[in-house]
Enzyme design. Structure first.
Site, PDB file in Angstrom:
ATOM      1  N   GLY A  46      71.657  59.524  55.179  1.00 37.10           N
ATOM      2  CA  GLY A  46      71.108  60.697  55.230  1.00 37.10           C
ATOM      3  C   GLY A  46      70.101  60.874  53.601  1.00 37.10           C
ATOM      4  O   GLY A  46      70.259  59.735  53.203  1.00 37.10           O
ATOM      5  N   GLN A  51      66.061  63.453  47.018  1.00 40.17           N
ATOM      6  CA  GLN A  51      65.554  61.645  46.519  1.00 40.17           C
ATOM      7  C   GLN A  51      63.934  61.760  46.729  1.00 40.17           C
ATOM      8  O   GLN A  51      64.474  60.688  46.544  1.00 40.17           O
ATOM      9  CB  GLN A  51      66.940  61.924  47.255  1.00 40.17           C
ATOM     10  CG  GLN A  51      68.105  62.069  47.182  1.00 40.17           C
ATOM     11  CD  GLN A  51      69.190  61.484  48.068  1.00 40.17           C
ATOM     12  OE1 GLN A  51      69.687  61.584  49.014  1.00 40.17           O
ATOM     13  NE2 GLN A  51      69.713  60.170  47.687  1.00 40.17           N
ATOM     14  N   CYS A  99      75.165  55.755  47.177  1.00 41.92           N
ATOM     15  CA  CYS A  99      74.725  56.833  46.831  1.00 41.92           C
ATOM     16  C   CYS A  99      72.790  55.953  47.114  1.00 41.92           C
ATOM     17  O   CYS A  99      72.578  54.918  46.452  1.00 41.92           O
ATOM     18  CB  CYS A  99      74.257  57.540  45.824  1.00 41.92           C
ATOM     19  SG  CYS A  99      73.018  59.147  46.212  1.00 41.92           S
ATOM     20  N   GLU A 142      75.271  65.480  50.437  1.00 44.88           N
ATOM     21  CA  GLU A 142      74.099  65.512  50.913  1.00 44.88           C
ATOM     22  C   GLU A 142      73.913  66.959  49.841  1.00 44.88           C
ATOM     23  O   GLU A 142      72.927  67.475  49.848  1.00 44.88           O
ATOM     24  CB  GLU A 142      73.665  65.827  52.222  1.00 44.88           C
ATOM     25  CG  GLU A 142      73.418  64.286  53.127  1.00 44.88           C
ATOM     26  CD  GLU A 142      72.465  63.250  52.145  1.00 44.88           C
ATOM     27  OE1 GLU A 142      71.729  63.581  51.334  1.00 44.88           O
ATOM     28  OE2 GLU A 142      72.467  62.338  52.826  1.00 44.88           O
ATOM     29  N   HIS A 145      74.032  66.780  47.104  1.00 42.58           N
ATOM     30  CA  HIS A 145      72.201  67.168  46.107  1.00 42.58           C
ATOM     31  C   HIS A 145      71.381  67.714  45.969  1.00 42.58           C
ATOM     32  O   HIS A 145      70.346  68.246  44.575  1.00 42.58           O
ATOM     33  CB  HIS A 145      71.468  66.167  46.948  1.00 42.58           C
ATOM     34  CG  HIS A 145      72.257  65.227  46.862  1.00 42.58           C
ATOM     35  ND1 HIS A 145      71.571  63.742  45.712  1.00 42.58           N
ATOM     36  CD2 HIS A 145      72.097  63.172  47.614  1.00 42.58           C
ATOM     37  CE1 HIS A 145      71.840  62.511  46.048  1.00 42.58           C
ATOM     38  NE2 HIS A 145      72.076  62.285  47.222  1.00 42.58           N
TER      39      HIS A 145
HETATM   40  O1  GNR Z   1      73.206  56.220  52.501  1.00 40.56           O
HETATM   41  C1  GNR Z   1      74.136  56.452  52.366  1.00 40.56           C
HETATM   42  N1  GNR Z   1      74.938  56.143  52.635  1.00 40.56           N
HETATM   43  C2  GNR Z   1      76.563  57.313  52.363  1.00 40.56           C
HETATM   44  C3  GNR Z   1      77.713  56.487  52.871  1.00 40.56           C
HETATM   45  C4  GNR Z   1      79.193  57.986  52.127  1.00 40.56           C
HETATM   46  C5  GNR Z   1      79.150  58.826  52.233  1.00 40.56           C
HETATM   47  C6  GNR Z   1      78.058  59.548  52.138  1.00 40.56           C
HETATM   48  C7  GNR Z   1      76.652  57.996  52.340  1.00 40.56           C
HETATM   49  S1  GNR Z   1      75.404  59.325  52.042  1.00 40.56           S
HETATM   50  C8  GNR Z   1      74.006  57.788  52.130  1.00 40.56           C
HETATM   51  C9  GNR Z   1      72.210  58.880  51.510  1.00 40.56           C
HETATM   52  C10 GNR Z   1      72.751  59.136  50.486  1.00 40.56           C
HETATM   53  O2  GNR Z   1      72.323  58.849  49.020  1.00 40.56           O
HETATM   54  N2  GNR Z   1      72.050  60.447  50.669  1.00 40.56           N
HETATM   55  O3  GNR Z   1      72.109  61.348  50.021  1.00 40.56           O
HETATM   56 NI    NI Z   2      72.825  60.607  48.194  1.00 44.44          NI
END
Ligand code: GNR
Ligand code: NI
Length: 174
Positions: A46, A51, A99, A142, A145
């Site tokens: 995601g 970001q 993240c 997300e 964020h």
């Molecule tokens: O890649 C991502 N893996 C993830 C794993 C568990 C819960 C949320 C995420 S989101 C993250 C990518 C990211 O930073 N999205 O904001």
């Molecule tokens: Ni994240």
């Protein structure tokens, strides 16, 4: 195709409350395309617009759970514009979250197991659905964020300090 640089902590932009998209247009779709490229390049599931430094309420998610016969993930990207958390379950679920803005750090985070979310897709069509499983978790991560919240805000101070220390050490080493 454009892979954009990812904003990392402690960049203050990660604490901004992003602004709603007024109209879903070609500019929005270009942002979604660049965010999708960036998410795949970074091997994330995601990505929120902030970001990549854009203060708009736009997310992309591809859980990459399905693989083809060659064992490679089948891409199934989705865009979520102006997503709103309408209701959540009482039941909680715990996931080991990471993240892209806090590279290579992980911690177990408890969140509602199911979430009812309303959003616009990249054509501007409205959706209202209950989500569950990893999609519910990722969506809440997300949407956080978009509100300037990071997964480390949901864990104990001790664990947060451990994550931040390990990140500082990783950065010194690289
Ligand atoms: O890649 C991502 N893996 C993830 C794993 C568990 C819960 C949320 C995420 S989101 C993250 C990518 C990211 O930073 N999205 O904001
Ligand atoms: Ni994240």
């Amino acid at each position: 195709m454009a892979v954009l640089p990812i904003v990392e902590i402690p960049d203050p932009r990660l604490r901004l409350v992003s602004k709603p998209v007024e109209t879903v247009d070609d500019g929005t779709r270009a942002l979604v395309a660049d965010m999708t490229d960036t998410m795949y390049d970074a091997k994330g599931i995601g990505l929120a617009a902030i970001q990549v430094g854009v203060e708009s309420r736009v997310l992309v998610i591809d859980l990459q759970e399905q693989e083809g016969e060659d064992g490679r993930p089948i891409r199934d990207p989705h865009a979520y514009i102006n997503p709103e958390l309408l209701e959540v379950s009482e039941e909680l679920a715990s996931y080991n979250e990471g993240c892209l803005s806090i590279p290579e750090q992980y911690a177990d985070v408890e969140r509602p197991a199911r979430a009812r979310v309303r959003w616009l897709d990249e054509r501007g069509d409205a959706h209202d659905e209950w989500l569950e499983g990893l999609l519910a978790t990722c969506m809440q991560h997300e949407i956080d964020h978009l509100n300037g919240v990071l997964f480390v805000d949901h864990i104990s101070r001790l664990k947060r300090d451990m994550v931040l220390k390990k990140l500082a050490k990783l950065r010194r080493a690289t």
